[in-house]
Design a protein around this motif. Structure first.
Motif: not given
Lengths: 61, 297
Positions: B67-79, B197-205
Protein backbone atom coordinates in the motif's frame (compact mmCIF):
# COMPACT_ATOMS: atom_id res chain seq x y z
CA UNK A 1 -15.65 18.32 -21.63
CA UNK A 2 -17.71 16.54 -19.03
CA UNK A 3 -17.56 12.82 -18.64
CA UNK A 4 -20.77 10.87 -18.71
CA UNK A 5 -20.27 9.50 -15.21
CA UNK A 6 -19.63 12.96 -13.82
CA UNK A 7 -22.78 14.22 -15.47
CA UNK A 8 -24.63 11.34 -13.82
CA UNK A 9 -23.54 12.64 -10.43
CA UNK A 10 -20.84 10.11 -9.66
CA UNK A 11 -17.48 11.02 -8.21
CA UNK A 12 -14.30 9.59 -9.62
CA UNK A 13 -14.06 7.30 -6.59
CA UNK A 14 -17.42 5.73 -7.32
CA UNK A 15 -16.67 5.55 -11.02
CA UNK A 16 -13.33 3.83 -10.53
CA UNK A 17 -14.80 1.42 -7.99
CA UNK A 18 -17.49 0.38 -10.41
CA UNK A 19 -14.80 -0.22 -13.01
CA UNK A 20 -12.75 -2.20 -10.50
CA UNK A 21 -15.76 -4.33 -9.65
CA UNK A 22 -16.36 -5.14 -13.28
CA UNK A 23 -12.72 -6.09 -13.76
CA UNK A 24 -12.85 -8.36 -10.72
CA UNK A 25 -15.99 -10.03 -11.97
CA UNK A 26 -14.42 -10.74 -15.31
CA UNK A 27 -11.45 -12.58 -13.82
CA UNK A 28 -10.99 -16.31 -14.22
CA UNK A 29 -12.57 -18.39 -11.47
CA UNK A 30 -9.33 -19.24 -9.67
CA UNK A 31 -8.36 -15.59 -9.35
CA UNK A 32 -11.84 -14.32 -8.78
CA UNK A 33 -12.15 -15.74 -5.27
CA UNK A 34 -9.09 -13.87 -4.11
CA UNK A 35 -10.17 -10.68 -5.77
CA UNK A 36 -13.66 -10.95 -4.29
CA UNK A 37 -12.14 -10.48 -0.84
CA UNK A 38 -10.93 -7.06 -1.90
CA UNK A 39 -14.44 -6.18 -2.94
CA UNK A 40 -15.79 -6.21 0.61
CA UNK A 41 -16.46 -3.35 2.88
CA UNK A 42 -17.94 -3.15 6.35
CA UNK A 43 -17.48 0.47 7.28
CA UNK A 44 -20.57 2.17 8.65
CA UNK A 45 -21.12 5.89 8.90
CA UNK A 46 -22.97 7.95 11.44
CA UNK A 47 -23.36 11.65 10.81
CA UNK A 48 -23.04 13.82 13.90
CA UNK A 49 -24.60 17.14 14.62
CA UNK A 50 -24.37 19.27 17.77
CA UNK A 51 -22.34 16.71 19.60
CA UNK A 52 -24.77 13.83 19.07
CA UNK A 53 -25.26 11.17 16.43
CA UNK A 54 -27.79 12.66 14.06
CA UNK A 55 -29.36 9.46 12.81
CA UNK A 56 -28.76 5.75 12.68
CA UNK A 57 -25.73 4.34 10.88
CA UNK A 58 -26.26 4.17 7.16
CA UNK A 59 -25.04 1.43 4.92
CA UNK A 60 -24.42 2.44 1.37
CA UNK A 61 -22.72 0.81 -1.58
CA UNK B 1 1.52 4.31 28.13
CA UNK B 2 1.61 0.63 27.32
CA UNK B 3 2.42 -0.15 30.89
CA UNK B 4 -0.59 1.82 32.00
CA UNK B 5 -2.80 -0.34 29.86
CA UNK B 6 -1.30 -3.46 31.32
CA UNK B 7 -1.87 -2.17 34.81
CA UNK B 8 -5.54 -1.71 34.18
CA UNK B 9 -5.74 -5.40 33.51
CA UNK B 10 -3.87 -6.32 36.65
CA UNK B 11 -4.20 -3.74 39.36
CA UNK B 12 -1.03 -3.73 41.38
CA UNK B 13 -2.96 -2.53 44.39
CA UNK B 14 -4.29 -6.03 44.99
CA UNK B 15 -0.84 -7.18 46.00
CA UNK B 16 -0.65 -4.77 48.87
CA UNK B 17 -3.87 -6.02 50.41
CA UNK B 18 -2.65 -9.58 50.29
CA UNK B 19 0.59 -8.87 52.01
CA UNK B 20 -1.16 -7.49 55.03
CA UNK B 21 -3.78 -10.21 55.24
CA UNK B 22 -2.07 -13.49 56.21
CA UNK B 23 -2.21 -12.61 59.90
CA UNK B 24 -5.96 -12.28 59.78
CA UNK B 25 -6.90 -15.91 59.39
CA UNK B 26 -7.51 -18.96 57.29
CA UNK B 27 -9.88 -17.37 54.80
CA UNK B 28 -7.01 -15.70 53.01
CA UNK B 29 -5.75 -19.02 51.72
CA UNK B 30 -8.94 -19.42 49.76
CA UNK B 31 -8.88 -15.78 48.67
CA UNK B 32 -5.32 -16.05 47.43
CA UNK B 33 -6.04 -19.16 45.40
CA UNK B 34 -9.05 -17.48 43.79
CA UNK B 35 -6.96 -14.45 42.91
CA UNK B 36 -4.18 -16.67 41.64
CA UNK B 37 -6.55 -18.48 39.37
CA UNK B 38 -7.99 -15.27 37.94
CA UNK B 39 -4.56 -13.82 37.25
CA UNK B 40 -3.59 -17.04 35.52
CA UNK B 41 -6.67 -16.76 33.36
CA UNK B 42 -5.83 -13.17 32.48
CA UNK B 43 -2.35 -14.24 31.52
CA UNK B 44 -3.77 -16.90 29.24
CA UNK B 45 -6.02 -14.35 27.58
CA UNK B 46 -3.26 -11.80 27.05
CA UNK B 47 -0.93 -14.48 25.74
CA UNK B 48 -3.42 -15.68 23.17
CA UNK B 49 -4.24 -12.09 22.22
CA UNK B 50 -0.56 -11.59 21.62
CA UNK B 51 -0.42 -14.62 19.36
CA UNK B 52 -3.44 -13.44 17.40
CA UNK B 53 -2.09 -9.95 16.93
CA UNK B 54 1.31 -11.33 15.94
CA UNK B 55 -0.35 -13.24 13.12
CA UNK B 56 -2.43 -10.21 12.16
CA UNK B 57 0.61 -8.00 12.35
CA UNK B 58 2.63 -10.05 9.87
CA UNK B 59 -0.25 -9.82 7.43
CA UNK B 60 -0.69 -6.09 8.03
CA UNK B 61 2.99 -5.50 7.39
CA UNK B 62 2.81 -7.39 4.12
CA UNK B 63 -0.23 -5.38 3.11
CA UNK B 64 1.44 -2.15 4.11
CA UNK B 65 4.38 -2.78 1.80
CA UNK B 66 1.95 -3.09 -1.07
CA UNK B 67 0.00 0.00 0.00
CA UNK B 68 2.96 2.34 0.48
CA UNK B 69 3.22 3.38 -3.19
CA UNK B 70 -0.37 4.66 -3.04
CA UNK B 71 0.51 7.07 -0.28
CA UNK B 72 3.91 8.07 -1.61
CA UNK B 73 2.56 8.66 -5.09
CA UNK B 74 -0.29 10.78 -3.87
CA UNK B 75 2.01 12.81 -1.65
CA UNK B 76 4.42 13.46 -4.51
CA UNK B 77 1.83 15.51 -6.34
CA UNK B 78 1.33 17.82 -3.38
CA UNK B 79 5.06 18.18 -2.86
CA UNK B 80 5.84 18.92 -6.50
CA UNK B 81 3.12 21.52 -6.86
CA UNK B 82 4.01 23.08 -3.50
CA UNK B 83 0.44 23.75 -2.67
CA UNK B 84 -0.28 26.08 0.17
CA UNK B 85 -3.59 27.08 1.50
CA UNK B 86 -3.92 30.73 0.58
CA UNK B 87 -7.14 31.52 2.30
CA UNK B 88 -5.51 32.23 5.63
CA UNK B 89 -8.19 34.65 6.73
CA UNK B 90 -10.88 32.07 7.20
CA UNK B 91 -9.46 28.62 7.12
CA UNK B 92 -12.03 25.89 7.43
CA UNK B 93 -10.16 22.93 8.73
CA UNK B 94 -11.00 19.29 8.63
CA UNK B 95 -9.16 16.75 10.75
CA UNK B 96 -9.48 13.10 9.86
CA UNK B 97 -8.63 10.83 12.78
CA UNK B 98 -7.41 7.43 11.69
CA UNK B 99 -8.07 4.98 14.47
CA UNK B 100 -9.97 1.74 14.80
CA UNK B 101 -12.71 0.20 16.93
CA UNK B 102 -10.42 -1.99 18.94
CA UNK B 103 -8.61 -1.15 22.14
CA UNK B 104 -5.95 -2.90 24.21
CA UNK B 105 -3.21 -1.73 21.92
CA UNK B 106 -1.13 0.72 23.89
CA UNK B 107 -1.29 4.38 22.99
CA UNK B 108 -1.98 4.30 19.25
CA UNK B 109 -5.47 5.77 19.57
CA UNK B 110 -4.78 8.13 22.44
CA UNK B 111 -1.83 9.55 20.52
CA UNK B 112 -4.03 10.48 17.59
CA UNK B 113 -6.69 11.85 19.88
CA UNK B 114 -4.18 13.89 21.86
CA UNK B 115 -2.83 15.53 18.72
CA UNK B 116 -6.34 16.46 17.66
CA UNK B 117 -7.20 17.75 21.10
CA UNK B 118 -4.15 20.00 21.02
CA UNK B 119 -5.14 21.28 17.59
CA UNK B 120 -8.67 21.95 18.75
CA UNK B 121 -7.48 23.64 21.92
CA UNK B 122 -5.91 26.34 19.72
CA UNK B 123 -9.08 27.07 17.80
CA UNK B 124 -12.12 24.90 17.67
CA UNK B 125 -14.55 27.23 15.93
CA UNK B 126 -13.39 26.57 12.38
CA UNK B 127 -12.35 22.96 12.69
CA UNK B 128 -14.41 19.86 12.09
CA UNK B 129 -13.60 16.27 12.84
CA UNK B 130 -14.08 13.12 10.86
CA UNK B 131 -13.54 10.17 13.17
CA UNK B 132 -12.58 6.88 11.62
CA UNK B 133 -12.93 4.20 14.26
CA UNK B 134 -14.92 4.14 17.47
CA UNK B 135 -11.89 4.83 19.64
CA UNK B 136 -11.24 8.35 18.44
CA UNK B 137 -14.95 9.05 18.73
CA UNK B 138 -15.20 7.83 22.30
CA UNK B 139 -12.13 9.82 23.34
CA UNK B 140 -13.05 13.03 21.55
CA UNK B 141 -16.85 13.07 21.77
CA UNK B 142 -16.89 14.17 25.41
CA UNK B 143 -14.87 17.36 25.00
CA UNK B 144 -15.28 18.14 21.32
CA UNK B 145 -18.52 16.38 20.40
CA UNK B 146 -19.78 19.50 18.66
CA UNK B 147 -16.89 19.40 16.21
CA UNK B 148 -17.53 15.87 15.07
CA UNK B 149 -18.95 15.81 11.59
CA UNK B 150 -19.14 12.11 10.95
CA UNK B 151 -18.07 8.86 12.54
CA UNK B 152 -17.06 5.76 10.64
CA UNK B 153 -17.00 2.53 12.59
CA UNK B 154 -16.60 -1.18 12.01
CA UNK B 155 -12.97 -0.39 11.26
CA UNK B 156 -10.18 -2.65 12.42
CA UNK B 157 -11.96 -5.98 12.73
CA UNK B 158 -10.73 -6.94 9.29
CA UNK B 159 -7.78 -5.52 7.40
CA UNK B 160 -8.82 -2.34 5.59
CA UNK B 161 -9.62 -2.64 1.89
CA UNK B 162 -9.45 0.01 -0.77
CA UNK B 163 -13.21 -0.07 -0.95
CA UNK B 164 -13.38 0.88 2.73
CA UNK B 165 -11.03 3.76 2.06
CA UNK B 166 -12.95 4.94 -0.97
CA UNK B 167 -16.20 4.88 0.97
CA UNK B 168 -14.64 7.01 3.66
CA UNK B 169 -13.22 9.38 1.05
CA UNK B 170 -16.62 9.57 -0.57
CA UNK B 171 -18.25 10.45 2.75
CA UNK B 172 -15.58 13.07 3.42
CA UNK B 173 -16.33 14.71 0.09
CA UNK B 174 -20.05 14.57 0.41
CA UNK B 175 -20.44 15.83 3.98
CA UNK B 176 -21.19 19.24 2.57
CA UNK B 177 -18.50 20.79 4.73
CA UNK B 178 -16.34 22.77 2.34
CA UNK B 179 -12.96 22.62 4.01
CA UNK B 180 -10.05 24.68 2.77
CA UNK B 181 -7.39 22.62 4.43
CA UNK B 182 -7.58 19.11 5.71
CA UNK B 183 -5.29 16.89 7.68
CA UNK B 184 -5.22 13.16 8.08
CA UNK B 185 -3.90 12.26 11.51
CA UNK B 186 -2.54 8.74 11.67
CA UNK B 187 0.16 6.56 13.13
CA UNK B 188 3.01 5.90 10.82
CA UNK B 189 4.53 2.47 11.21
CA UNK B 190 8.30 2.49 11.70
CA UNK B 191 9.25 -0.87 13.09
CA UNK B 192 7.77 -3.66 15.20
CA UNK B 193 8.39 -1.68 18.34
CA UNK B 194 7.78 1.85 17.17
CA UNK B 195 5.33 4.03 15.33
CA UNK B 196 5.12 7.74 14.94
CA UNK B 197 2.21 10.09 14.92
CA UNK B 198 2.09 11.81 11.54
CA UNK B 199 -0.17 14.03 9.52
CA UNK B 200 -0.87 14.29 5.81
CA UNK B 201 -2.32 17.38 4.20
CA UNK B 202 -5.46 17.28 2.07
CA UNK B 203 -6.57 20.13 -0.16
CA UNK B 204 -9.69 21.03 -2.03
CA UNK B 205 -9.86 21.73 -5.74
CA UNK B 206 -9.83 25.58 -5.72
CA UNK B 207 -6.70 25.63 -3.57
CA UNK B 208 -4.94 23.24 -5.91
CA UNK B 209 -5.92 25.20 -8.98
CA UNK B 210 -4.58 28.41 -7.52
CA UNK B 211 -1.16 26.83 -7.03
CA UNK B 212 1.45 28.36 -9.31
CA UNK B 213 3.49 25.25 -9.88
CA UNK B 214 0.54 23.34 -11.21
CA UNK B 215 1.84 24.25 -14.68
CA UNK B 216 4.46 21.56 -14.12
CA UNK B 217 1.77 19.17 -15.18
CA UNK B 218 0.61 19.26 -18.74
CA UNK B 219 -2.95 19.70 -19.97
CA UNK B 220 -4.83 19.86 -16.72
CA UNK B 221 -8.35 21.14 -16.65
CA UNK B 222 -10.47 21.52 -13.57
CA UNK B 223 -12.27 18.28 -14.37
CA UNK B 224 -9.06 16.28 -14.20
CA UNK B 225 -7.88 18.07 -11.08
CA UNK B 226 -11.16 17.32 -9.36
CA UNK B 227 -11.08 13.66 -10.37
CA UNK B 228 -7.48 13.34 -9.34
CA UNK B 229 -8.09 14.93 -5.96
CA UNK B 230 -10.95 12.56 -5.30
CA UNK B 231 -8.80 9.61 -6.18
CA UNK B 232 -5.79 10.86 -4.26
CA UNK B 233 -7.93 11.38 -1.16
CA UNK B 234 -9.03 7.75 -1.37
CA UNK B 235 -5.43 6.64 -1.88
CA UNK B 236 -4.19 8.67 1.05
CA UNK B 237 -6.93 7.35 3.28
CA UNK B 238 -6.18 3.81 2.16
CA UNK B 239 -2.50 4.30 2.84
CA UNK B 240 -3.02 5.84 6.27
CA UNK B 241 -5.49 3.11 7.20
CA UNK B 242 -2.88 0.51 6.38
CA UNK B 243 -0.20 2.37 8.31
CA UNK B 244 -2.57 2.71 11.23
CA UNK B 245 -3.61 -0.94 11.16
CA UNK B 246 -0.01 -2.08 11.08
CA UNK B 247 1.02 0.20 13.97
CA UNK B 248 -2.01 -0.92 15.93
CA UNK B 249 -1.23 -4.60 15.61
CA UNK B 250 2.45 -4.15 16.43
CA UNK B 251 1.54 -1.99 19.39
CA UNK B 252 -1.02 -4.53 20.59
CA UNK B 253 1.63 -7.21 20.38
CA UNK B 254 3.94 -5.22 22.64
CA UNK B 255 1.12 -4.28 24.99
CA UNK B 256 -0.04 -7.86 25.36
CA UNK B 257 3.51 -9.06 25.82
CA UNK B 258 3.94 -6.58 28.66
CA UNK B 259 0.60 -7.58 30.15
CA UNK B 260 1.58 -11.25 30.10
CA UNK B 261 4.91 -10.41 31.71
CA UNK B 262 3.20 -8.41 34.43
CA UNK B 263 0.75 -11.24 35.01
CA UNK B 264 3.69 -13.64 35.28
CA UNK B 265 5.25 -11.43 37.93
CA UNK B 266 2.00 -11.30 39.85
CA UNK B 267 1.58 -15.04 39.65
CA UNK B 268 5.04 -15.53 41.06
CA UNK B 269 4.39 -13.22 43.97
CA UNK B 270 0.97 -14.67 44.65
CA UNK B 271 2.30 -18.23 44.58
CA UNK B 272 4.93 -17.22 47.11
CA UNK B 273 2.35 -15.61 49.37
CA UNK B 274 0.07 -18.60 48.92
CA UNK B 275 2.79 -21.06 49.96
CA UNK B 276 3.85 -18.91 52.90
CA UNK B 277 0.29 -18.64 54.11
CA UNK B 278 -0.24 -22.36 53.76
CA UNK B 279 2.95 -23.00 55.70
CA UNK B 280 1.87 -20.59 58.39
CA UNK B 281 -1.48 -22.34 58.71
CA UNK B 282 0.18 -25.75 58.99
CA UNK B 283 2.65 -24.47 61.56
CA UNK B 284 -0.10 -22.92 63.62
CA UNK B 285 -2.14 -26.09 63.58
CA UNK B 286 0.88 -28.12 64.61
CA UNK B 287 1.56 -25.74 67.48
CA UNK B 288 -2.05 -26.02 68.57
CA UNK B 289 -1.97 -29.82 68.49
CA UNK B 290 1.39 -30.10 70.25
CA UNK B 291 0.52 -27.58 72.91
CA UNK B 292 -2.85 -29.30 73.41
CA UNK B 293 -1.08 -32.64 73.83
CA UNK B 294 1.44 -31.08 76.19
CA UNK B 295 -1.38 -29.62 78.30
CA UNK B 296 -3.01 -33.07 78.64
CA UNK B 297 0.17 -34.61 80.00
Amino acid sequence: MTNAWRAAGLTYIQYSNICARVVRQSLKANLRNDAAKRNETHVKFTPWANGKPARRATEEA
Amino acid sequence: MMMQRANILMPVAIEATFQSQPQRGMATLKAISIRLKSVKNIQKITQSMKMVSAAKYSRAERDLKAARPYGVGAQQFFEKTEIQSEDKTEPKKLLIAMTSDRGLCGAVHTGVARYIRNELAKDDSQTKLFCVGDKSRSILSRTYGKNILMVANEVGRLPPTFLDASKIAHEVLKTGYDFTEGQIVYNKFKSVVSYQLSTLPVYNAPTVEKSEKLALYDSLDSEIVQSYLEYSLASLIFYTMKEGACSEQSSRMTAMDNASKNAGEMIEKLTLTFNRTRQAVITRELIEIISGAAALN
